[in-house]
Structure formats: C-alpha cells, structure tokens
Design a protein around this motif. Structure first.
Motif, PDB file in Angstrom:
ATOM      1  N   VAL A  16      -7.294   3.548  15.258  1.00 43.67           N
ATOM      2  CA  VAL A  16      -7.568   2.742  14.060  1.00 43.67           C
ATOM      3  C   VAL A  16      -7.270   1.269  14.352  1.00 43.67           C
ATOM      4  O   VAL A  16      -8.074   0.379  14.046  1.00 43.67           O
ATOM      5  CB  VAL A  16      -6.720   3.245  12.870  1.00 43.67           C
ATOM      6  CG1 VAL A  16      -6.794   2.263  11.705  1.00 43.67           C
ATOM      7  CG2 VAL A  16      -7.186   4.635  12.435  1.00 43.67           C
ATOM      8  N   ASP A  18     -10.186  -6.309   4.456  1.00 42.70           N
ATOM      9  CA  ASP A  18      -9.925  -5.370   3.361  1.00 42.70           C
ATOM     10  C   ASP A  18     -10.084  -3.929   3.848  1.00 42.70           C
ATOM     11  O   ASP A  18     -10.794  -3.136   3.231  1.00 42.70           O
ATOM     12  CB  ASP A  18     -10.870  -5.677   2.198  1.00 42.70           C
ATOM     13  CG  ASP A  18     -10.386  -5.039   0.898  1.00 42.70           C
ATOM     14  OD1 ASP A  18      -9.243  -4.557   0.872  1.00 42.70           O
ATOM     15  OD2 ASP A  18     -11.169  -5.008  -0.066  1.00 42.70           O
ATOM     16  N   ASN A  19      -9.435  -3.612   4.977  1.00 38.73           N
ATOM     17  CA  ASN A  19      -9.504  -2.255   5.534  1.00 38.73           C
ATOM     18  C   ASN A  19      -8.089  -1.722   5.698  1.00 38.73           C
ATOM     19  O   ASN A  19      -7.272  -2.356   6.366  1.00 38.73           O
ATOM     20  CB  ASN A  19     -10.186  -2.271   6.910  1.00 38.73           C
ATOM     21  CG  ASN A  19     -11.616  -2.758   6.836  1.00 38.73           C
ATOM     22  OD1 ASN A  19     -12.448  -2.171   6.154  1.00 38.73           O
ATOM     23  ND2 ASN A  19     -11.897  -3.861   7.513  1.00 38.73           N
ATOM     24  N   ASP A  20      -7.819  -0.573   5.093  1.00 33.62           N
ATOM     25  CA  ASP A  20      -6.481  -0.010   5.140  1.00 33.62           C
ATOM     26  C   ASP A  20      -6.552   1.498   5.284  1.00 33.62           C
ATOM     27  O   ASP A  20      -7.329   2.146   4.585  1.00 33.62           O
ATOM     28  CB  ASP A  20      -5.720  -0.356   3.853  1.00 33.62           C
ATOM     29  CG  ASP A  20      -5.698  -1.855   3.613  1.00 33.62           C
ATOM     30  OD1 ASP A  20      -5.198  -2.577   4.485  1.00 33.62           O
ATOM     31  OD2 ASP A  20      -6.213  -2.292   2.573  1.00 33.62           O
ATOM     32  N   VAL A  21      -5.724   2.008   6.183  1.00 32.87           N
ATOM     33  CA  VAL A  21      -5.721   3.448   6.446  1.00 32.87           C
ATOM     34  C   VAL A  21      -4.319   3.996   6.213  1.00 32.87           C
ATOM     35  O   VAL A  21      -3.322   3.379   6.610  1.00 32.87           O
ATOM     36  CB  VAL A  21      -6.182   3.721   7.900  1.00 32.87           C
ATOM     37  CG1 VAL A  21      -5.749   5.096   8.370  1.00 32.87           C
ATOM     38  CG2 VAL A  21      -7.699   3.565   8.007  1.00 32.87           C
ATOM     39  N   ILE A  22      -4.252   5.135   5.546  1.00 28.26           N
ATOM     40  CA  ILE A  22      -2.995   5.858   5.393  1.00 28.26           C
ATOM     41  C   ILE A  22      -3.091   7.130   6.234  1.00 28.26           C
ATOM     42  O   ILE A  22      -3.978   7.946   5.988  1.00 28.26           O
ATOM     43  CB  ILE A  22      -2.743   6.246   3.921  1.00 28.26           C
ATOM     44  CG1 ILE A  22      -2.757   4.999   3.024  1.00 28.26           C
ATOM     45  CG2 ILE A  22      -1.435   7.020   3.788  1.00 28.26           C
ATOM     46  CD1 ILE A  22      -2.845   5.329   1.527  1.00 28.26           C
ATOM     47  N   VAL A  23      -2.218   7.265   7.230  1.00 29.09           N
ATOM     48  CA  VAL A  23      -2.119   8.557   7.910  1.00 29.09           C
ATOM     49  C   VAL A  23      -1.235   9.409   7.004  1.00 29.09           C
ATOM     50  O   VAL A  23      -0.015   9.236   6.960  1.00 29.09           O
ATOM     51  CB  VAL A  23      -1.531   8.427   9.322  1.00 29.09           C
ATOM     52  CG1 VAL A  23      -1.492   9.793  10.003  1.00 29.09           C
ATOM     53  CG2 VAL A  23      -2.345   7.440  10.155  1.00 29.09           C
ATOM     54  N   ALA A  24      -1.878  10.282   6.233  1.00 36.50           N
ATOM     55  CA  ALA A  24      -1.164  11.036   5.197  1.00 36.50           C
ATOM     56  C   ALA A  24      -0.294  12.127   5.794  1.00 36.50           C
ATOM     57  O   ALA A  24       0.793  12.430   5.292  1.00 36.50           O
ATOM     58  CB  ALA A  24      -2.165  11.640   4.209  1.00 36.50           C
ATOM     59  N   ILE A  74       0.846  -1.204   0.000  1.00 39.03           N
ATOM     60  CA  ILE A  74       0.000   0.000   0.000  1.00 39.03           C
ATOM     61  C   ILE A  74       0.878   1.249   0.000  1.00 39.03           C
ATOM     62  O   ILE A  74       0.614   2.212  -0.720  1.00 39.03           O
ATOM     63  CB  ILE A  74      -0.929  -0.011   1.237  1.00 39.03           C
ATOM     64  CG1 ILE A  74      -1.926  -1.173   1.134  1.00 39.03           C
ATOM     65  CG2 ILE A  74      -1.671   1.320   1.373  1.00 39.03           C
ATOM     66  CD1 ILE A  74      -2.645  -1.504   2.434  1.00 39.03           C
TER      67      ILE A  74
END
Lengths: 366, 366
Positions: free
Chosen positions: B179, B158-164, B87
């Motif tokens: 999260v 199918d859960n994905d988080v990006i701390v931008a 990712i």
C-alpha cells in the motif's frame, strides 16, 4: 416481483453469465457447483426486483477479484463471499438489506448467491457492468461519479483491508489491486455501499434474469441439436463476426491481470481470413485481417462453435473451434462519459469506438 | 515526570535520533525544521513519562514509512502526521490519551512531536525499537506477540487504508508495504493502539530523553573541539570499530526499501583494512576484511569522523571520512525471541548473533 431462483436456473445462469463475461470474470463452474450443493441440501435464494428496494435500503455490492486462473484452485464458497460484507457492516455500524454483484459476467454472477446462502439476504436482480470488466472504475456507479469508498478487500486467511477513502476511482483500483496481489491474486470484496435509489437509477437492471434466460436458450438449442451460436446471436440480438479455429494464444499474468492476444484462422465462410483479439482479463479489441473489426464496449464473446459455451481468456487453447460474436452493450457504455470509462482508450488503444450495431439496433435483451 | 520539550532540545534530538537510526529512519532534518517553526511561533510539546500513563490509557503509535529518499522531497508536516491518528480514532470510536513513535531512530523521533503540534496531545517518552528497524514485526510489541491490528496507512492525498485484521505481523508488514509503495513510497501510519500497561511493560522507555542527551553530548564535544566520535562512544557505552573513507556504495530502491552495501578503506590505525556493511534501510551486518565483525541487533552506526553527525544509507557518498561504531542493543533484542525478530537471520543472513559487547557490559544509556 421477488421470486426464488429455482435449482434448475443455476446451470443456465452459469452458461449465460459465462457468455456475458466476454472472456473474463472467471469460469462460473465451481461457484455453480457450490450453489448446486446448497440447493441440494434444501437451500434456496431469493431474487429481488430492484423496483422493490426502498430508496434508502442499503445494498452490499460484492465480488471476487484477482486472477481468474487462481479461482480454479481456491474455489469460491459462501463463507469467503460473506466475509467482506460482515466487515463492512461492522465498519458502517449498519446492516445490509440485500446483496448484488458488481458484474454479471463470469463467476461473479454467483457471488451474491453464495453470500445469500451464508446470510439469507435476497439477491438484487441487477449489476454494475452488464457483463465483466477488469477494473473498479469501469462500473456504472463510477460512470455516474458516485462515491467509491469504503471498499473492503478480504483474504481467505485472517487478513482484511478497508480502503477508508480514495481520491479517485483509479486510485481505489490501484491500491486494492496491490492488496489483492499480495493476498495471492484472489480476494473477495464488499464495495462502497449503495442505496436502493442509486441502484434503481445507475445499475444495469435485471441482468441475473437476463443471464438465466440466455443460458436457458443455449441449452434448449443444444438439446434440440440446433446451432447454439446462432441461438445466442438471435436471443441476444448479437452478430456473428467470425468462425475459425485457435492458432495462437499469448498470455501473461501481470499486475494482477491476465493480458494477451489470441489468433484464429477462418473456417467455412471465413476461410483464408484471420481474426486476432487482445484481452485484459476480458476481450477488448478484435481485428479481422489486421483491420479493427470490433472494440469494447461492444461485448466480444468467443463461443465453442458446437456446444455454444463461452471460452474464457484463460481457457483458450490451440485447435479449439470457435465463433466470435458481438452483443450490444448497455446504453450507458456508449455515452461520452461511458466511453471514457470503458471505451477502447480506457484500455490503452488509440481507437475511436464504432459499434458493429447500428444506432437503432436494440440493447442486449433476451 | 511530565515536562516540556524545550526549543533548544530539538536540534540535539535531531542529532541523537539520527545516530540511533543506524543509517535508516530517514534524516530528521526536515522534521526538525518543522518543529523549530512550530516552537518559533510559540508552540511547545509535552513529554510524558510512561510511568504517568494509566494502565488503560490509549496511546497512538505513529510513524512515517517508506523510502527515506522520498521523505526529502515530500517533507513531513503536522497535518500528515495526525491524519492516520484521526482515522484510527474514528474507526475505534475512541480518543487517544497520548502519542508515541514506533522508532526513536531517524525522522520518526519527531513524528509524535509533529502530531502533538497538531493535536496538543503529549508525547510518551518511549518507542518500540530503541533505534530504527525497517519492518513492522521488528518492534517490541511484535516480539511480545501483541495484536498488530488495526493499522492505518495514510496517503498525503485523499487515500487511506485500514488494515482491519492481519494473520501475522509479517502479513501486516507485507500488505502495508504494498500500500505504501502504491502511495508513492511515503505514508504515515497509526499502528495498533497500545494501552498504558502494554507500553510500560513492552516499550523501550525514555528513548526520547536518551536521544536528546546523546545529541547534546555530540554537540558539546563539537563546540569544545573534542573528538565527537569518542564522545558518542563514551556517552553511549559503545565501541569504535573502524575509521576510514567511503570507497564504494551500491544502492537499489526495491520493494519499498533501500537495499545495498557500502565499503570503506581504513585510515589511521585501520590503514590497509577494509570494512563492508550491508543495509536494508538500516545497517544490518558489517565485515572487516571479509570476516563478520558486527551484526544486528548491535546498533551499527556510521558517523562523520569530524562532525560526529550520523550518515544515512541514502546519504553515503564516495570519499566521506567515516567512523563505524557499535552501540549495545536493548536487552529484549538479545533474547532468543528478540533475535527471531531482529537478529541477522531475520534479515536473511545465515549468521549467529555474537555481540561485540561482553554480557556484563551495559545497555545503551547516556
């Protein structure tokens, strides 16, 4: 046809969208002031008929999310509204053609206007709820099983989260709610990008125009010293359910929502009866003398009996003279699939939906 | 020099890294089994000396995060370890040259090996803690004030988080912890990408080799029927602080951590005394008969008095015969800036750090 939103449309938009908020969505007042300020300095915003979108135009679906009571302290502004849109553009490597709101009810009616003020993009005359609802999976794009990611949640500080993938709409809602709560129970979002084709097929169309027209009618009636509640009922093809005064309010801010109940004692023709309404940000179920009288997705609105202005779940208080009205929901909410997402069971009530409106009564239209 | 990690190094790595976990980091056992399986089917992993990294090589810093007790139910595997790396590569539009762990202590010692098994990338012989610590801002890259984003948190579903973006390392830690908790208190991460130059300057170097060597020594002593605890103390330049048995354990899994205290009654030379240790995933402060005896960043390790294997905060139980030892921390943790991040006050104790080691005693080295 695309047209300018006139400066004199802003106050009616605030009044109309607050009624369509069904108690939630947060008061549009401070967003309205922000836009009034923008218009006062010569700005203006274009309203785009969804029919004018090309099928592959990309539209940013925007919102402020969180606990409405916080919005009153941390006031919306164009920079905060546009922030998640810019993050989404960088993530996608694409530019948006226009902006729209996820919900026409409450302060989010103004969210795309604030973003338009910061970007010059036009506002699509549509939303994904036709009102306000508390959770992401309650939008028409979820009812249509469209993809729910990527979804950007932005903080007023330098904290930004992209939900890159989510297994379900509920999973998206749960994780973004936790992030929002960590951000102080107020965040702005840029939701999964939508194409013109998706909007024309699955959004609730012309709801910004509808909110402005509804607000105009309330204000006309008020100026003419007519019954403002009756004017709203007539204009929106609704029903008056109860007139009374507030005798109890129980609220708790929990899990990123404002939950509670309120109770009214009847006045005039309703003297001797009571009316109780439960809410999760928005009003969900109403009982008259202990019997279910109205449930979501019928729109349950509580109006000030004199001014006709909506009263939010966070601003209900003892002694207010109120009128409870119901407005018909968009047709999609009354389908079997729609009820799964926004019917009483979706809010935890073991009640089957029975509209206060007969099948042949019209949809909300002003 | 780059070299293969031998199959017979895996078990020593599990033993050594579990000691360096200072009670936390999660048991390496199931990760070890996964790698044993990979080696059994002919696979192998390369260990890269940090000196071989070019300054602009991009390295993925990986971890499993959450409540270690959950890791025992949802076992680590290569696909879950590599998921956040892929990712991150898609987000950056760049490929990684190698992988490394954020912490050598506990199961994360194996995290880059699992990712290497799935990708063929080499594992950098270094980490960012020299042990295990519970929070993101406790890594050396945080002490060095390097950028903390983007940071990917992946779910097994199918859960994905990006701390931008994140305003501070603490802000990053808070949002990713929420999260992770929503994801079921287990998630894999790919942390802010690091360059070869940053690693050579700010990582703790050669810690995979060090953990393997420490584990080898424990296992050698055990096979030779020597005192395994004394062997560890000697090999790692540590100090024996207490010998006793567990008489109390209080644990609560809260806010994504395992917090609590444990109490030991003295045996042998320590008979009549008690030793109490507080933990937040890892052991943070120890008191002998009510007086502070040792605090982070000295490494506080609790070992089985016979086998010499480490005991984790989640596996302490009544009656165990245990030895408490301290090992010297990496020098960076004993600087003023280091103590801000990992000293007793960073864990909420109003105690000044005083090492059990004299200034001229050496760093952990096997």
């Amino acid at each position: 046809m695309s047209r300018h939103i006139a400066g004199h449309d802003l106050e009616p938009l605030a009044t109309g969208s607050w009624i369509l908020g069904t108690g939630g969505g947060g008061s549009p007042y401070s967003s309205y002031l922000g836009m009034k300020n923008f218009y006062g300095s010569g700005g203006s915003v274009d309203l785009l008929d969804p029919a004018e979108l090309a099928d592959d135009d990309l539209v940013a679906v925007l919102s402020t999310m969180g606990a409405p009571v916080v919005f009153q302290e941390r006031m919306p502004d164009p920079a905060f509204a546009i922030k998640p849109l810019r993050i989404m553009e960088a993530y996608l490597g694409k530019r948006f053609r226009a902006v729209m709101t996820v919900e026409i009810g409450g302060c989010n009616a103004f969210q795309p206007l604030l973003a338009a003020a910061a970007s010059g993009l036009p506002v699509v005359d549509a939303d994904a709820m036709g009102r306000a609802f508390p959770e992401a999976q309650m939008q028409t794009f979820a009812i249509a099983d469209l993809t729910m990611y990527p979804h950007v949640v932005a903080d007023i500080r330098d904290n930004d989260v992209i939900v890159a993938r989510a297994a379900t709409w509920h999973a998206l809602e749960r994780v973004r709610r936790k992030v929002c709560t960590e951000f102080g129970s107020v965040a702005t979002t840029c939701q999964a990008p939508r194409t013109g084709a998706e909007i024309k097929r699955h959004a609730i169309l012309h709801t910004t125009s509808r909110a402005i027209a509804l607000g105009r009618e309330v204000r006309r009636a008020r100026a003419a010293h007519e019954d403002t509640v009756a004017a709203t009922v007539r204009a929106a093809h609704g029903k008056l359910l109860f007139r009374g005064k507030v005798i109890d309010v129980q609220r708790r801010t929990t899990e990123g929502f404002l939950r509670g109940t309120t109770r009214f004692a009847g006045l005039d023709g309703d003297a001797g009866s009571t009316f109780e309404i439960a809410f999760q940000n928005e009003f969900s179920v109403g009982w008259r003398d202990g019997t279910v009288a109205v449930t979501t997705p019928d729109l349950i609105c509580v109006l000030d009996s004199v001014s006709g202005e909506a009263i939010g779940t966070e601003s209900l208080r003892y002694g207010q003279r109120v009128s409870v009205i119901a407005l018909p929901s968009p047709a999609i909410h009354r389908t079997a699939k729609g009820l799964e997402h926004v019917g009483p069971r979706a809010f935890g009530y073991d009640i089957s939906f029975k509209s206060v409106f007969a099948e042949d009564e019209v949809e909300l239209e002003v």
